[in-house]
Write a protein that holds these residues in place. Structure first.
Motif, PDB file in Angstrom:
ATOM      1  N   ARG A  51      33.344  29.148  45.618  1.00 18.29           N
ATOM      2  CA  ARG A  51      34.177  30.340  45.443  1.00 18.29           C
ATOM      3  C   ARG A  51      35.578  29.972  44.982  1.00 18.29           C
ATOM      4  O   ARG A  51      36.216  30.720  44.245  1.00 18.29           O
ATOM      5  CB  ARG A  51      34.258  31.123  46.754  1.00 18.29           C
ATOM      6  N   GLU A  52      36.099  28.820  45.430  1.00 16.04           N
ATOM      7  CA  GLU A  52      37.451  28.406  45.040  1.00 16.04           C
ATOM      8  C   GLU A  52      37.568  28.246  43.528  1.00 16.04           C
ATOM      9  O   GLU A  52      38.656  28.415  42.965  1.00 16.04           O
ATOM     10  CB  GLU A  52      37.832  27.096  45.724  1.00 16.04           C
ATOM     11  N   ILE A  53      36.473  27.916  42.866  1.00 18.11           N
ATOM     12  CA  ILE A  53      36.472  27.794  41.410  1.00 18.11           C
ATOM     13  C   ILE A  53      36.277  29.160  40.765  1.00 18.11           C
ATOM     14  O   ILE A  53      36.981  29.531  39.821  1.00 18.11           O
ATOM     15  CB  ILE A  53      35.359  26.829  40.946  1.00 18.11           C
ATOM     16  N   LEU A  54      35.330  29.930  41.269  1.00 17.61           N
ATOM     17  CA  LEU A  54      34.938  31.182  40.620  1.00 17.61           C
ATOM     18  C   LEU A  54      35.978  32.284  40.757  1.00 17.61           C
ATOM     19  O   LEU A  54      36.138  33.101  39.841  1.00 17.61           O
ATOM     20  CB  LEU A  54      33.606  31.667  41.199  1.00 17.61           C
ATOM     21  N   HIS A  55      36.692  32.328  41.864  1.00 17.85           N
ATOM     22  CA  HIS A  55      37.499  33.511  42.152  1.00 17.85           C
ATOM     23  C   HIS A  55      38.995  33.228  42.303  1.00 17.85           C
ATOM     24  O   HIS A  55      39.729  34.072  42.801  1.00 17.85           O
ATOM     25  CB  HIS A  55      36.958  34.202  43.406  1.00 17.85           C
ATOM     26  N   ARG A  56      39.453  32.079  41.879  1.00 17.23           N
ATOM     27  CA  ARG A  56      40.887  31.839  41.905  1.00 17.23           C
ATOM     28  C   ARG A  56      41.535  32.422  40.653  1.00 17.23           C
ATOM     29  O   ARG A  56      40.851  32.734  39.664  1.00 17.23           O
ATOM     30  CB  ARG A  56      41.182  30.339  41.996  1.00 17.23           C
ATOM     31  N   ASP A  57      42.859  32.559  40.680  1.00  9.96           N
ATOM     32  CA  ASP A  57      43.591  33.067  39.525  1.00  9.96           C
ATOM     33  C   ASP A  57      43.508  32.080  38.369  1.00  9.96           C
ATOM     34  O   ASP A  57      43.547  30.860  38.560  1.00  9.96           O
ATOM     35  CB  ASP A  57      45.059  33.306  39.878  1.00  9.96           C
ATOM     36  N   LYS A  58      43.403  32.646  37.174  1.00 11.14           N
ATOM     37  CA  LYS A  58      43.358  31.806  35.978  1.00 11.14           C
ATOM     38  C   LYS A  58      44.713  31.145  35.747  1.00 11.14           C
ATOM     39  O   LYS A  58      45.763  31.797  35.822  1.00 11.14           O
ATOM     40  CB  LYS A  58      42.972  32.652  34.761  1.00 11.14           C
ATOM     41  N   MET A  59      44.688  29.825  35.440  1.00 12.39           N
ATOM     42  CA  MET A  59      45.934  29.098  35.192  1.00 12.39           C
ATOM     43  C   MET A  59      46.150  28.827  33.712  1.00 12.39           C
ATOM     44  O   MET A  59      47.257  28.864  33.212  1.00 12.39           O
ATOM     45  CB  MET A  59      45.922  27.768  35.967  1.00 12.39           C
ATOM     46  N   GLY A  60      45.112  28.509  32.990  1.00 12.61           N
ATOM     47  CA  GLY A  60      45.278  28.148  31.589  1.00 12.61           C
ATOM     48  C   GLY A  60      45.675  26.691  31.443  1.00 12.61           C
ATOM     49  O   GLY A  60      46.123  26.046  32.394  1.00 12.61           O
ATOM     50  N   PHE A  61      45.522  26.172  30.234  1.00 14.23           N
ATOM     51  CA  PHE A  61      45.769  24.754  29.965  1.00 14.23           C
ATOM     52  C   PHE A  61      47.112  24.646  29.252  1.00 14.23           C
ATOM     53  O   PHE A  61      47.190  24.491  28.041  1.00 14.23           O
ATOM     54  CB  PHE A  61      44.636  24.206  29.105  1.00 14.23           C
TER      55      PHE A  61
END
Length: 641
Positions: A551-561
């Motif tokens: 879940r930590e991967i699927l539902h965290r806020d998007k950061m971008g590269f």
């Protein structure tokens, strides 16, 4: 992966200059360090640099058909070549190698221009048919691989993977296109088909160009488009399972290689999904690579480590620091034209790291455009609902006035930064989306450009790029329309260009399973509500991936590269920026109002405003002028002439 180059005389049969063709080919040696080849006959010359991936021992190019009347130079991978080979053999075609290149010449013999519709993969190629006296250029559907061309004053057509190869030809004019300057400072890149040079064009994704001896070249022809054709779904749960199954298959066909294979792993949903699918289909641990930042606001490496541990990959990392901004001049040479996506820095370092261990890497690029992962889609739909409540004739004066007087509070919490939203409500849908994605707004560009540049730009505005694509969009819902715009502009012009040049600089091939055209077609037909639901982007994708990722991967806020440019420019990179704005190259080119540019720098360094993106774009433009032009003293009057 490879590099291609070619010279074709439309009207005469001269001997092609072998030295020139060799220079055009060898200047792209970084794309193909494993060998080179050349073919010349009267009026035609083809050059190739090879990065050997499949059928390493044979498959050298240029490659011919059985009777030597059809020859091709090609950059890319055609993943369905075994099935195509079997089909073509049933038609009587005889193969001499086991590489994917050979299916191109036989597919051309069998199907002509329609051959590209049979290819599944990423490709750009030039093919010469002696019997038909025809040159055929083609580029893959989504634009993963680049192809540039120019028609010269003496009737020669030259083409190549990178523009630097065309610039090796003395008769290719290094004359700036003022409209491309307008596009660059709006988007941060120059959308297809335009380039920074008037004479050079990019062949657009999903297009071909057929040129016959004795005839002027016609217009490129489109052979594919994103369909956005709705399909019937049994249930969202079934659709989620099918999405994951289709991704698994797209990953599987991209794992075929005779050289070491790995993956980029950012810790975001897309790259993590690709790694999960690879790990399930690999007998050995997957090689993964990621980039870290000292600033925790930009650092996703802990999430990458989480996925690496779950799938027990051979994981390697590197860190990007402020001194990496010194890569500016190197990047300007890589991209051949101004390119202002600062994530090119970590992408370059990531490719450098990956090439130390593998020759082929899979990436998660394309997921945000396909599956509605960008936050701007959510904002756009919210604004569209508001725009639908009032006619433009009323919105324009009311919200336009509010947008003008509302302060631009870069320092404030996000909910208080309402200026962009108010300005967007005063516009139509396309203009509002353009305003939201622009690197610089219309007013800022007008202030930055010199009077002579503004005259040469005339009535043209960069928003016309989006309007052209919006007019061709097959979808009628707001979400699909802006996804379509990004698939036609931002994806090929920025994301794929960035990765192609950075990876090829290190002789690394990058494959993009989320941009498999069959997968893209299927995803485009999903209901918009399964892509963006209750403010959650990639909704269906995340549901399907729940068994594979935490879940930590699927539902965290998007950061971008991205990199912390704002802080860099207020720190050690500040003096470099000062030198750039005082550069004689910028002063002499006559394109900019430099006092205004210095005002932007002053506002940024004071902390009152964040002008890091416009300032970075100026730095990249200055480096381009200094390195890529023979004569930096290009006045706009000379360009207009």
């Amino acid at each position: 992966m490879c590099a291609i180059a070619g010279i074709f005389d439309l009207y005469r049969q001269p001997d092609i200059d072998a030295g020139l063709l060799q220079r055009m080919t060898d200047i792209q040696a970084h794309r193909g360090p494993d060998g080179s080849g050349m073919h010349r006959e009267p009026g035609v010359g083809l050059g190739h640099r090879r990065l050997a991936i499949i059928d390493v021992k044979s498959g050298q190019q240029p490659l011919f058909n059985e009777d030597q009347t059809v020859v091709v130079v090609y950059n890319g991978e055609i993943y369905n070549f075994p099935a195509l080979r079997r089909e073509l053999e049933q038609f009587g075609h005889i193969f001499r190698t086991h590489c994917d290149t050979e299916v191109i010449v036989h597919a051309w013999e069998q199907w002509g221009e329609r051959c590209v519709q049979h290819f599944r993969g990423m490709f750009a190629f030039g093919l010469w048919d002696r019997k038909q006296q025809a040159l055929f250029l083609a580029r893959d559907r989504l634009g993963v691989k680049p192809l540039h061309y120019a028609l010269l004053d003496d009737g020669q057509l030259v083409f190549a993977s990178e523009m630097k190869a065309l610039l090796a030809h003395s008769r290719v004019r290094r004359e700036l296109d003022p409209l491309a300057v307008e596009d660059y400072f709006a988007y941060g890149y120059i959308p297809e088909p335009r380039t920074i040079f008037r004479q050079i064009r990019k062949l657009e994704p999903g297009h071909t160009l057929l040129v016959r001896k004795g005839s002027s070249p016609g217009l490129p022809k489109r052979y594919w488009d994103v369909p956005f054709k709705p399909h019937r779904l049994v249930s969202p749960e079934h659709a989620a399972d099918e999405l994951v199954a289709r991704l698994r298959e797209a990953v599987s066909i991209r794992m075929v290689a005779e050289v070491p294979l790995g993956a980029f792993l950012s810790g975001g949903v897309d790259s993590s999904a690709v790694v999960a699918m690879m790990a399930q289909q690999s007998a050995r641990p997957v090689n993964t690579c990621s980039i870290a930042f000292g600033d925790a606001r930009f650092d996703e490496s802990p999430y990458a480590q989480m996925v690496a541990e779950r799938y027990q990959t051979n994981h390697h990392g590197a860190r990007v620091e402020q001194h990496d901004a010194d890569l500016i001049d190197q990047l300007a040479c890589l991209y051949d034209e101004p390119f202002a996506d600062s994530s090119a820095l970590p992408t370059y370092r990531l490719c450098e790291l990956a090439r130390q261990r593998v020759t082929v890497a899979l990436s998660g690029d394309g997921g945000d455009e396909n599956l509605a992962g960008y936050r701007r889609y959510r904002r756009h739909l919210h604004e569209e609902r508001l725009r639908s409540m009032l006619p433009l004739s009323l919105r324009k004066p009311v919200f336009g006035a509010l947008g003008r007087i509302y302060p631009k509070a870069d320092w404030a919490p996000r909910p208080l930064r309402a200026k962009t939203a108010l300005q967007g409500l005063a516009r139509d849908s396309v203009a509002a989306y353009f305003h939201g994605v622009s690197l610089m707004g219309d007013q800022m560009r007008a202030k930055l450009f010199s009077p002579s540049l503004r005259r040469n730009i005339g009535q043209y505005r960069a928003v016309e790029v989006l309007r052209r694509h919006a007019a061709a969009c097959p979808a009628d819902d707001a979400l699909s329309q802006v996804q379509y715009l990004d698939l036609k502009t931002y994806l090929p012009g920025d994301i794929l260009t960035k990765v192609d040049r950075a990876s090829m600089a290190h002789g690394l091939e990058v494959r993009v399973p989320l941009l498999d055209h069959q997968l893209v077609e299927w995803i485009s037909g999903l209901p918009p509500s399964l892509k963006l639901q209750r403010g959650v982007g990639k909704y269906l994708f995340k549901k399907g991936l729940e068994p594979y990722l935490p879940r930590e991967i699927l539902h965290r806020d998007k950061m971008g590269f991205s990199v912390p440019l704002a802080d860099w420019f207020r720190g050690p990179a500040g003096p470099r920026l000062q030198r750039c704005l005082n550069s004689p190259v910028l002063a002499d080119c006559g394109l900019f109002d430099l006092p205004y540019a210095r005002e932007l720098l002053s506002q940024h360094q004071s902390g009152r405003r964040d002008h890091s993106a416009p300032l970075w774009s100026l730095m990249m433009f200055e480096s381009f002028l200094r390195q890529m032009l023979d004569e930096p003293r290009l006045s706009t009057e000379r360009q207009a002439a």
